[in-house]
Design an enzyme around this catalytic site. Structure first.
Site, PDB file in Angstrom:
ATOM      1  N   VAL A  15       0.829  -1.214   0.000  1.00 21.94           N
ATOM      2  CA  VAL A  15       0.000   0.000   0.000  1.00 21.94           C
ATOM      3  C   VAL A  15       0.864   1.266   0.000  1.00 21.94           C
ATOM      4  CG1 VAL A  15      -1.926   1.183   1.112  1.00 21.94           C
ATOM      5  CG2 VAL A  15      -1.782  -1.311   1.260  1.00 21.94           C
ATOM      6  N   GLU A 129     -10.198   5.409   5.609  1.00 29.38           N
ATOM      7  CA  GLU A 129     -11.040   4.928   4.500  1.00 29.38           C
ATOM      8  C   GLU A 129     -10.555   3.577   3.967  1.00 29.38           C
ATOM      9  OE1 GLU A 129     -13.960   6.636   2.876  1.00 29.38           O
ATOM     10  OE2 GLU A 129     -13.962   4.474   2.704  1.00 29.38           O
ATOM     11  N   ILE A 136     -13.360   0.864  -1.928  1.00 30.15           N
ATOM     12  CA  ILE A 136     -14.751   1.353  -1.884  1.00 30.15           C
ATOM     13  C   ILE A 136     -14.836   2.468  -0.840  1.00 30.15           C
ATOM     14  CG2 ILE A 136     -17.160   0.725  -1.495  1.00 30.15           C
ATOM     15  CD1 ILE A 136     -16.378  -2.212  -1.904  1.00 30.15           C
ATOM     16  N   GLY A 187      -1.405 -15.362  -4.934  1.00 30.44           N
ATOM     17  CA  GLY A 187      -1.159 -14.166  -4.126  1.00 30.44           C
ATOM     18  C   GLY A 187      -2.435 -13.514  -3.608  1.00 30.44           C
ATOM     19  N   LYS A 205     -13.452  -5.045  10.228  1.00 29.39           N
ATOM     20  CA  LYS A 205     -14.095  -3.998   9.419  1.00 29.39           C
ATOM     21  C   LYS A 205     -15.550  -3.805   9.846  1.00 29.39           C
ATOM     22  CE  LYS A 205     -11.125  -5.532   5.667  1.00 29.39           C
ATOM     23  NZ  LYS A 205     -11.041  -6.392   4.497  1.00 29.39           N
ATOM     24  N   GLY A 302      -5.618  -4.790  -2.530  1.00 31.90           N
ATOM     25  CA  GLY A 302      -4.691  -4.593  -3.649  1.00 31.90           C
ATOM     26  C   GLY A 302      -4.101  -3.203  -3.593  1.00 31.90           C
TER      27      GLY A 302
HETATM   28  N1  LIG Z   1      -2.444  -5.007   0.892  1.00 33.53           N
HETATM   29  C1  LIG Z   1      -3.742  -4.718   0.807  1.00 33.53           C
HETATM   30  O1  LIG Z   1      -4.396  -5.016  -0.186  1.00 33.53           O
HETATM   31  C2  LIG Z   1      -4.419  -4.000   1.938  1.00 33.53           C
HETATM   32  C3  LIG Z   1      -5.777  -3.687   1.811  1.00 33.53           C
HETATM   33  C4  LIG Z   1      -6.416  -2.972   2.830  1.00 33.53           C
HETATM   34  C5  LIG Z   1      -5.699  -2.620   3.954  1.00 33.53           C
HETATM   35  N2  LIG Z   1      -4.383  -2.974   4.067  1.00 33.53           N
HETATM   36  C6  LIG Z   1      -3.672  -2.579   5.278  1.00 33.53           C
HETATM   37  O2  LIG Z   1      -2.606  -1.710   4.913  1.00 33.53           O
HETATM   38  C7  LIG Z   1      -1.533  -1.855   5.828  1.00 33.53           C
HETATM   39  C8  LIG Z   1      -0.261  -2.177   5.047  1.00 33.53           C
HETATM   40  O3  LIG Z   1      -0.468  -3.360   4.314  1.00 33.53           O
HETATM   41  P1  LIG Z   1       0.544  -3.836   3.159  1.00 33.53           P
HETATM   42  O4  LIG Z   1      -0.159  -4.906   2.426  1.00 33.53           O
HETATM   43  O5  LIG Z   1       1.086  -2.665   2.420  1.00 33.53           O
HETATM   44  O6  LIG Z   1       1.688  -4.496   4.043  1.00 33.53           O
HETATM   45  P2  LIG Z   1       3.172  -4.907   3.583  1.00 33.53           P
HETATM   46  O7  LIG Z   1       3.264  -5.016   2.117  1.00 33.53           O
HETATM   47  O8  LIG Z   1       3.553  -6.063   4.424  1.00 33.53           O
HETATM   48  O9  LIG Z   1       4.046  -3.624   4.025  1.00 33.53           O
HETATM   49  C9  LIG Z   1       4.325  -3.341   5.346  1.00 33.53           C
HETATM   50  C10 LIG Z   1       5.389  -2.279   5.387  1.00 33.53           C
HETATM   51  O10 LIG Z   1       5.661  -1.987   6.751  1.00 33.53           O
HETATM   52  C11 LIG Z   1       7.066  -1.919   6.923  1.00 33.53           C
HETATM   53  N3  LIG Z   1       7.440  -2.243   8.288  1.00 33.53           N
HETATM   54  C12 LIG Z   1       7.276  -3.400   8.960  1.00 33.53           C
HETATM   55  N4  LIG Z   1       7.787  -3.290  10.202  1.00 33.53           N
HETATM   56  C13 LIG Z   1       8.298  -2.057  10.296  1.00 33.53           C
HETATM   57  C14 LIG Z   1       8.980  -1.355  11.304  1.00 33.53           C
HETATM   58  N5  LIG Z   1       9.250  -1.911  12.484  1.00 33.53           N
HETATM   59  N6  LIG Z   1       9.367  -0.086  11.052  1.00 33.53           N
HETATM   60  C15 LIG Z   1       9.100   0.503   9.860  1.00 33.53           C
HETATM   61  N7  LIG Z   1       8.458  -0.111   8.858  1.00 33.53           N
HETATM   62  C16 LIG Z   1       8.067  -1.363   9.083  1.00 33.53           C
HETATM   63  C17 LIG Z   1       7.642  -2.934   5.960  1.00 33.53           C
HETATM   64  O11 LIG Z   1       8.995  -2.606   5.715  1.00 33.53           O
HETATM   65  P3  LIG Z   1       9.906  -3.471   4.687  1.00 33.53           P
HETATM   66  O12 LIG Z   1       9.267  -3.287   3.333  1.00 33.53           O
HETATM   67  O13 LIG Z   1      11.232  -2.837   4.772  1.00 33.53           O
HETATM   68  O14 LIG Z   1       9.852  -4.883   5.168  1.00 33.53           O
HETATM   69  C18 LIG Z   1       6.727  -2.711   4.754  1.00 33.53           C
HETATM   70  O15 LIG Z   1       7.229  -1.688   3.957  1.00 33.53           O
HETATM   71  C19 LIG Z   1      -1.969  -2.950   6.806  1.00 33.53           C
HETATM   72  O16 LIG Z   1      -2.547  -2.359   7.937  1.00 33.53           O
HETATM   73  C20 LIG Z   1      -3.031  -3.712   6.029  1.00 33.53           C
HETATM   74  O17 LIG Z   1      -3.968  -4.360   6.857  1.00 33.53           O
HETATM   75  C21 LIG Z   1      -3.734  -3.647   3.084  1.00 33.53           C
END
Ligand SMILES: NC(=O)c1ccc[n+]([C@@H]2O[C@H](COP(=O)([O-])OP(=O)(O)OC[C@H]3O[C@@H](n4cnc5c(N)ncnc54)[C@H](OP(=O)(O)O)[C@@H]3O)[C@@H](O)[C@H]2O)c1
Length: 428
Positions: A15, A129, A136, A187, A205, A302
């Protein structure tokens, strides 16, 4: 000239990277809409080595201190998790009068009330959001677009992974474990899919939607959650024959001054608004006393859809919008008077696995009768004398507690080989 709106991003994964890309690619249109430039001043992640160019931004080693970056108006938390570093990032930022934008439903579901209080106390906003149904704009729709309405219920398909699995099971006739593996390979499901398939992610949610809809304090622990792991290809097939689809539904409803919130797989008519939501799509169906029944649908996860919602929140903050976290000030939110799920009534689907021999159905029918439940329909396809076969019953409106008691009674029968599967039938 209006000052730029300055943000710092903690978390550059799926994200976070998407947010940087949208702000870069759509810079002109976003500046026009926000009425000022949006400037990324600092970023943080675990590892500096990134796929995107972050050379223009200040790197912060400790994300919990990112709020200290010079002139930051808002911190964007995209790390995830209900505790630990993500919570530290959000708390420290609010405490130091920085707005926060997050996509973190787990954090909001568990600590949303305390964080909303902190935001109000410090005169800043907590925006989320992207935390509910990804792309959405349902938080905006319910807090703003539908703010004139009294809501009576909200139904949501809130987890794309589960919806993908259930859709694929329906389309291919294959079983849960098989499709889960495929979803992981593609994935669509995490290597540890527990939060998704046990319904926990969707429940996070739902409790936020219940709070906005009914002005109650979000209470994740008051939410009864059932996942989809016990659904098999037989259930999908029978549901189909009866004219239904199985969907993992979040349901919150106000009945008098009490609120029900449950998250469980249900049967919904195949041609109903939610019955037609397939694959990774999410949907939220709202009942409001003047708007009637709008349906919101789109991709629930996504990079692009989720980042789109994060950036929409950033634009709103840059415009100077300030909306209470759960739609009304925290001191107006009330303790939820939660409805005991056992007391709720519904029509039900009941699948039992019983030995194919004379007298079995009579024993099952007697248990249902003794629990005040009447049978609407029954299907047993094929015969296999002496072997275990599925028998599916649909039940007229009955109390949930009675249906559960009957299911336990049936499970104790010698002829019953596994725990019966019960699902509500929701006529939308
Ligand atoms: N992915 C989706 O489709 C989606 C949809 C809705 C909501 N969300 C929410 O969005 C949020 C992020 O999701 P994501 O999918 O983007 O997760 P992700 O791809 O796992 O990314 C997490 C990020 O957090 C960083 N991180 C982890 N530990 C850290 C620390 N101690 N200090 C600083 N940075 C740290 C990681 O760093 P590194 O990259 O260096 O490891 C990575 O860049 C979550 O709350 C998730 O529930 C995600």
């Amino acid at each position: 000239m209006t000052q730029p709106f300055r943000i710092a991003i903690a978390g550059l994964g799926t994200v976070g990277t998407g947010v940087v890309e949208i702000l870069t690619q759509n810079e002109d249109i976003i500046t026009q809409r926000a009425g000022r430039e949006i400037e990324i001043v600092a970023v943080s992640a675990r590892n500096k080595d990134r796929d995107i160019d972050i050379s223009k931004y200040r790197w912060v080693d400790n994300a919990a201190e990112i709020y200290k970056s010079e002139g930051v108006d808002a911190v964007v938390e995209l790390i995830g998790g209900s505790e630990g570093i993500a919570a530290d990032v959000v708390r420290n930022s609010l405490d130091n009068k920085c707005h926060v934008v997050t996509a973190n439903k787990a954090l909001l579901a568990h600590q949303g009330l305390a964080l909303a209080e902190m935001a109000e106390h410090n005169g800043v906003c907590l925006m989320y959001e992207a935390a509910v149904a990804g792309g959405i704009p349902i938080i905006k729709a319910m807090r703003e677009g539908l703010a004139a309405n009294e809501f009576s219920s909200v139904y949501g398909i809130l987890n794309g992974t589960c919806n993908y699995i259930l859709t694929k099971m329906q389309k291919t006739g294959r079983d849960f474990a098989d499709i889960l593996q495929e979803a992981q390979d593609l994935g669509y499901a995490e290597s540890d899919p527990t939060l998704d398939i046990e319904g926990i992610d969707a429940a996070h949610k739902l409790c936020l939607l219940a709070s906005i809809a009914f002005g109650v304090k979000p209470d994740f622990d008051a939410l009864k959650t059932t996942g989809i792991t016990h659904i098999n290809a037989t259930d999908i097939k029978f549901a189909d024959e009866f004219g239904y689809r199985i969907k993992l539904l979040g349901i919150t409803r106000r009945i008098d001054d009490k609120v029900m919130q449950i998250l469980e797989p249900c049967l919904v008519p195949t041609n109903s608004p939610l019955g037609m939501i397939d694959d990774v799509y999410n949907a939220v169906y709202v009942e409001g006393n003047f708007v009637e029944t709008p349906l919101f649908t789109g991709k629930g996860a996504g990079k692009g859809p989720t980042a789109s919602s994060v950036v929409a929140d950033i634009i709103d903050l840059a415009r100077g919008k300030n909306i209470p976290t759960f739609g009304i000030p925290v001191n107006k939110l009330v303790e939820g008077q939660w409805i005991d799920v056992g007391e709720t009534t519904s029509r039900y689907y009941l699948r039992i696995m019983v030995t194919d021999k004379p007298g079995v159905i009579a024993s099952v029918a007697a248990i249902l009768r003794d629990n005040d439940i009447s049978i609407e329909g029954m299907v047993q396809t094929g015969r296999d004398p002496g072997q275990s076969v599925p028998v599916v019953l649909t039940l007229h409106e009955a109390r949930h507690a009675d249906v559960q008691k009957a299911a336990q009674g049936i499970e104790r029968l010698e002829c019953c080989s596994e725990k019966p599967c019960i699902m509500r039938i929701e006529e939308l």
